[in-house]
Design a protein around this motif. Structure first.
Motif, PDB file in Angstrom:
ATOM      1  N   GLU A 120     -54.162 122.904 -36.479  1.00 55.25           N
ATOM      2  CA  GLU A 120     -53.167 122.035 -36.890  1.00 55.25           C
ATOM      3  C   GLU A 120     -53.673 121.030 -37.869  1.00 55.25           C
ATOM      4  OE1 GLU A 120     -50.741 120.491 -33.302  1.00 55.25           O
ATOM      5  OE2 GLU A 120     -52.211 121.215 -32.281  1.00 55.25           O
ATOM      6  N   ILE A 121     -54.601 121.113 -38.499  1.00 57.76           N
ATOM      7  CA  ILE A 121     -55.283 120.218 -39.464  1.00 57.76           C
ATOM      8  C   ILE A 121     -55.570 121.184 -40.737  1.00 57.76           C
ATOM      9  CG2 ILE A 121     -56.978 118.466 -40.009  1.00 57.76           C
ATOM     10  CD1 ILE A 121     -55.003 117.607 -37.732  1.00 57.76           C
ATOM     11  N   ALA A 122     -55.032 120.573 -41.892  1.00 64.17           N
ATOM     12  CA  ALA A 122     -55.023 121.518 -43.104  1.00 64.17           C
ATOM     13  C   ALA A 122     -56.607 121.246 -43.729  1.00 64.17           C
ATOM     14  CB  ALA A 122     -53.933 121.182 -44.094  1.00 64.17           C
ATOM     15  N   ALA A 123     -57.139 120.012 -43.419  1.00 66.34           N
ATOM     16  CA  ALA A 123     -58.146 119.438 -44.430  1.00 66.34           C
ATOM     17  C   ALA A 123     -59.542 120.073 -43.595  1.00 66.34           C
ATOM     18  CB  ALA A 123     -58.351 118.163 -44.506  1.00 66.34           C
ATOM     19  N   PRO A 124     -60.563 120.653 -44.276  1.00 65.39           N
ATOM     20  CA  PRO A 124     -61.897 120.965 -43.783  1.00 65.39           C
ATOM     21  C   PRO A 124     -62.171 119.839 -42.791  1.00 65.39           C
ATOM     22  CG  PRO A 124     -62.120 121.148 -46.297  1.00 65.39           C
ATOM     23  CD  PRO A 124     -60.634 120.563 -45.930  1.00 65.39           C
ATOM     24  N   ILE A 125     -62.586 120.185 -41.811  1.00 70.05           N
ATOM     25  CA  ILE A 125     -63.105 119.093 -40.636  1.00 70.05           C
ATOM     26  C   ILE A 125     -64.736 119.198 -40.385  1.00 70.05           C
ATOM     27  CG2 ILE A 125     -63.077 117.996 -38.220  1.00 70.05           C
ATOM     28  CD1 ILE A 125     -60.347 119.516 -37.868  1.00 70.05           C
ATOM     29  N   ILE A 126     -65.504 118.480 -40.593  1.00 65.68           N
ATOM     30  CA  ILE A 126     -66.749 118.084 -40.537  1.00 65.68           C
ATOM     31  C   ILE A 126     -66.952 117.605 -39.298  1.00 65.68           C
ATOM     32  CG2 ILE A 126     -69.167 117.576 -41.174  1.00 65.68           C
ATOM     33  CD1 ILE A 126     -68.212 117.755 -43.988  1.00 65.68           C
ATOM     34  N   ASN A 127     -67.558 118.166 -38.182  1.00 67.65           N
ATOM     35  CA  ASN A 127     -67.796 117.690 -36.931  1.00 67.65           C
ATOM     36  C   ASN A 127     -68.974 116.660 -37.015  1.00 67.65           C
ATOM     37  OD1 ASN A 127     -68.481 117.009 -34.319  1.00 67.65           O
ATOM     38  ND2 ASN A 127     -68.721 119.285 -33.542  1.00 67.65           N
ATOM     39  N   GLY A 128     -68.744 115.326 -36.978  1.00 65.45           N
ATOM     40  CA  GLY A 128     -69.680 114.312 -36.822  1.00 65.45           C
ATOM     41  C   GLY A 128     -70.112 114.040 -35.445  1.00 65.45           C
ATOM     42  N   GLY A 129     -70.283 114.736 -34.414  1.00 68.40           N
ATOM     43  CA  GLY A 129     -70.233 114.849 -33.064  1.00 68.40           C
ATOM     44  C   GLY A 129     -69.029 114.642 -32.298  1.00 68.40           C
ATOM     45  N   ASP A 130     -69.104 115.694 -31.346  1.00 72.20           N
ATOM     46  CA  ASP A 130     -68.026 116.000 -30.210  1.00 72.20           C
ATOM     47  C   ASP A 130     -68.915 115.880 -28.899  1.00 72.20           C
ATOM     48  OD1 ASP A 130     -69.285 118.328 -30.716  1.00 72.20           O
ATOM     49  OD2 ASP A 130     -67.629 119.486 -30.042  1.00 72.20           O
ATOM     50  N   GLY A 131     -68.911 114.493 -28.312  1.00 71.73           N
ATOM     51  CA  GLY A 131     -69.259 114.414 -27.101  1.00 71.73           C
ATOM     52  C   GLY A 131     -70.675 114.664 -27.186  1.00 71.73           C
ATOM     53  N   THR A 132     -70.926 115.483 -25.838  1.00 75.36           N
ATOM     54  CA  THR A 132     -72.222 116.045 -25.540  1.00 75.36           C
ATOM     55  C   THR A 132     -72.573 117.326 -26.179  1.00 75.36           C
ATOM     56  OG1 THR A 132     -71.506 116.945 -23.556  1.00 75.36           O
ATOM     57  CG2 THR A 132     -72.595 114.877 -23.373  1.00 75.36           C
ATOM     58  N   ASN A 133     -71.598 117.708 -26.872  1.00 74.45           N
ATOM     59  CA  ASN A 133     -71.516 119.219 -27.341  1.00 74.45           C
ATOM     60  C   ASN A 133     -72.404 119.609 -28.404  1.00 74.45           C
ATOM     61  OD1 ASN A 133     -70.923 122.177 -27.564  1.00 74.45           O
ATOM     62  ND2 ASN A 133     -69.502 121.557 -29.156  1.00 74.45           N
ATOM     63  N   GLU A 134     -72.100 118.966 -29.690  1.00 75.83           N
ATOM     64  CA  GLU A 134     -72.870 119.368 -30.843  1.00 75.83           C
ATOM     65  C   GLU A 134     -72.709 118.450 -32.050  1.00 75.83           C
ATOM     66  OE1 GLU A 134     -73.840 122.882 -33.054  1.00 75.83           O
ATOM     67  OE2 GLU A 134     -72.348 123.896 -31.985  1.00 75.83           O
ATOM     68  N   HIS A 135     -73.654 118.384 -32.992  1.00 80.36           N
ATOM     69  CA  HIS A 135     -73.795 117.295 -34.264  1.00 80.36           C
ATOM     70  C   HIS A 135     -74.355 117.970 -35.005  1.00 80.36           C
ATOM     71  CE1 HIS A 135     -74.098 114.043 -36.542  1.00 80.36           C
ATOM     72  NE2 HIS A 135     -74.697 113.098 -35.531  1.00 80.36           N
ATOM     73  N   PRO A 136     -73.674 118.948 -35.815  1.00 77.45           N
ATOM     74  CA  PRO A 136     -74.274 119.963 -36.671  1.00 77.45           C
ATOM     75  C   PRO A 136     -74.876 119.321 -37.943  1.00 77.45           C
ATOM     76  CG  PRO A 136     -71.891 120.319 -36.767  1.00 77.45           C
ATOM     77  CD  PRO A 136     -72.259 119.510 -35.506  1.00 77.45           C
ATOM     78  N   THR A 137     -74.328 118.368 -38.597  1.00 72.85           N
ATOM     79  CA  THR A 137     -75.060 117.806 -39.739  1.00 72.85           C
ATOM     80  C   THR A 137     -76.306 117.100 -39.166  1.00 72.85           C
ATOM     81  OG1 THR A 137     -73.540 115.831 -39.930  1.00 72.85           O
ATOM     82  CG2 THR A 137     -72.619 117.877 -40.998  1.00 72.85           C
ATOM     83  N   GLN A 138     -76.317 116.628 -38.093  1.00 74.25           N
ATOM     84  CA  GLN A 138     -77.681 115.930 -37.715  1.00 74.25           C
ATOM     85  C   GLN A 138     -78.453 116.918 -37.913  1.00 74.25           C
ATOM     86  OE1 GLN A 138     -78.451 112.917 -37.067  1.00 74.25           O
ATOM     87  NE2 GLN A 138     -80.461 113.356 -36.963  1.00 74.25           N
ATOM     88  N   ALA A 139     -78.420 118.358 -37.204  1.00 69.80           N
ATOM     89  CA  ALA A 139     -79.374 119.167 -37.135  1.00 69.80           C
ATOM     90  C   ALA A 139     -79.722 119.588 -38.522  1.00 69.80           C
ATOM     91  CB  ALA A 139     -78.681 120.453 -36.458  1.00 69.80           C
ATOM     92  N   LEU A 140     -78.602 119.805 -39.470  1.00 71.44           N
ATOM     93  CA  LEU A 140     -78.907 119.822 -41.003  1.00 71.44           C
ATOM     94  C   LEU A 140     -79.820 119.068 -41.566  1.00 71.44           C
ATOM     95  CD1 LEU A 140     -77.668 121.738 -42.950  1.00 71.44           C
ATOM     96  CD2 LEU A 140     -76.016 120.005 -43.524  1.00 71.44           C
ATOM     97  N   LEU A 141     -79.839 117.724 -41.423  1.00 75.80           N
ATOM     98  CA  LEU A 141     -80.902 116.986 -41.709  1.00 75.80           C
ATOM     99  C   LEU A 141     -82.181 116.931 -41.048  1.00 75.80           C
ATOM    100  CD1 LEU A 141     -81.409 113.646 -40.417  1.00 75.80           C
ATOM    101  CD2 LEU A 141     -78.778 113.702 -40.708  1.00 75.80           C
TER     102      LEU A 141
END
Ligand code: NCD
Length: 307
Positions: A120-141
């Motif tokens: 439902e969202i047109a813009a690219p979303i970067i997940n900055g943390g979704d609860g206990t699930n993931e934080h992919p850009t933290q892993a990136l750094l």
């Protein structure tokens, strides 16, 4: 290499090895350029930061990265928004998206929330943390820091210590390391805070790992020790937090018992698990790690915007 232009980044599995290595090289180039000047390459591009849980590093480093690339940032303020009138997070996101930002960085407390709204969202979303699930850009750094400090990721011997049950950085870091060869992870946590089964399921047969309860239980020399905070806000029973609080502290005494002190990492914020006395060790890399976040996020923004 994966094409990231216009793509959502919701999981560490959205990358692959080649893409990661490209981002790390790009981060190195940007680090050199941005130390002397701001760029104008993101001129006319806008980022919206929507943090519905507290954040210092993730939000600020994304904002600074965007500004240093010459783009603009608009920050959503949950406390003074219509969320307070009962508007839903989805409606809020649709409204922000309607103003056509080029990227939305989103942090929300429900696992898989960004996945559930992405259509439902047109813009690219970067997940900055979704609860206990993931934080992919933290892993990136995190992986970028390992790559910079050790000059390799293959063959890594890594200890990940602390709250592996509620923390989202341990899962994302583990997923990202599956792209590299001969990595072995030691998960160090009391029984109550072990890695969730669903996380183990995703790395089984892709990476070798061992679960131990104490740092002393590891016989092999580690290259890096990744310490994490007990996620107090996610404990259902506050007395359990109090009970487990003393279960591990990575102080100088604990580190000096190791055959060799590995580089020490932490996503931060730290509370009591990593006392200040450790900061003076040459192996303490957590402040450097946080700085690295801005450069590698700048590289990611550049790829998503295709600039
Ligand atoms: C982490 C998070 O939000 O998951 N913080 C961060 O982004 N550096 C770790 C934490 O809060 O413990």
């Amino acid at each position: 290499m994966k094409e990231l232009r216009g793509k959502d980044i919701l999981s560490s599995f959205d990358f692959d090895r080649e893409t990661l290595e490209h981002l790390f090289e790009e981060a190195e180039t940007l680090r050199k350029k941005l130390s002397t000047t701001h760029l104008k390459i993101a001129d006319s591009k806008t980022m919206a930061t929507v943090f519905l849980e507290p954040s210092t590093r993730t939000k600020m480093s994304f904002q600074m990265a965007m500004l240093k690339l010459g783009g603009s940032v608009i920050d959503f303020q949950p406390e003074s928004s219509s969320l307070q009138k009962g508007e839903s997070d989805l409606d809020t996101m649709k409204i922000i998206d309607g103003y056509s930002p080029d990227i939305i960085v989103l942090r929300q407390s429900k696992p898989f929330f960004p996945h559930s709204i992405k259509e439902e969202i047109a813009a690219p979303i970067i997940n900055g943390g979704d609860g206990t699930n993931e934080h992919p850009t933290q892993a990136l750094l995190d992986v970028y820091t390992i790559w910079r400090e050790l000059k390799r990721v293959d063959g890594l011997r890594l200890g990940i210590m602390g709250d592996l049950k509620y923390g989202r950085t341990a899962p994302s870091l583990s997923y990202m390391l599956t792209f590299f060869k001969d990595v072995k992870i030691y998960y160090i946590a009391p029984k109550e805070l072990r890695l969730r089964e669903e996380v183990k399921e995703k790395i089984r047969n892709k990476i070798s790992f061992v679960e131990v309860e104490r740092l002393e239980d590891i016989e092999e020399e580690l290259d890096a020790l990744y310490v994490t905070r007990l996620q107090k806000e996610r404990f259902k029973d506050p007395s359990e937090y109090e009970r487990l609080k003393s279960s591990y502290v990575v102080n100088l005494e604990a580190l000096n018992k190791l055959k060799r002190i590995p580089i020490i990492m932490h996503p931060l914020p730290r509370v009591w698990e990593l006392p200040q006395e450790v900061d003076s060790l040459p192996q303490a890399k957590y402040f450097e790690q946080a700085k690295n976040g801005m450069y590698v996020r700048a590289a990611l923004i550049k790829e998503i915007l295709g600039i």
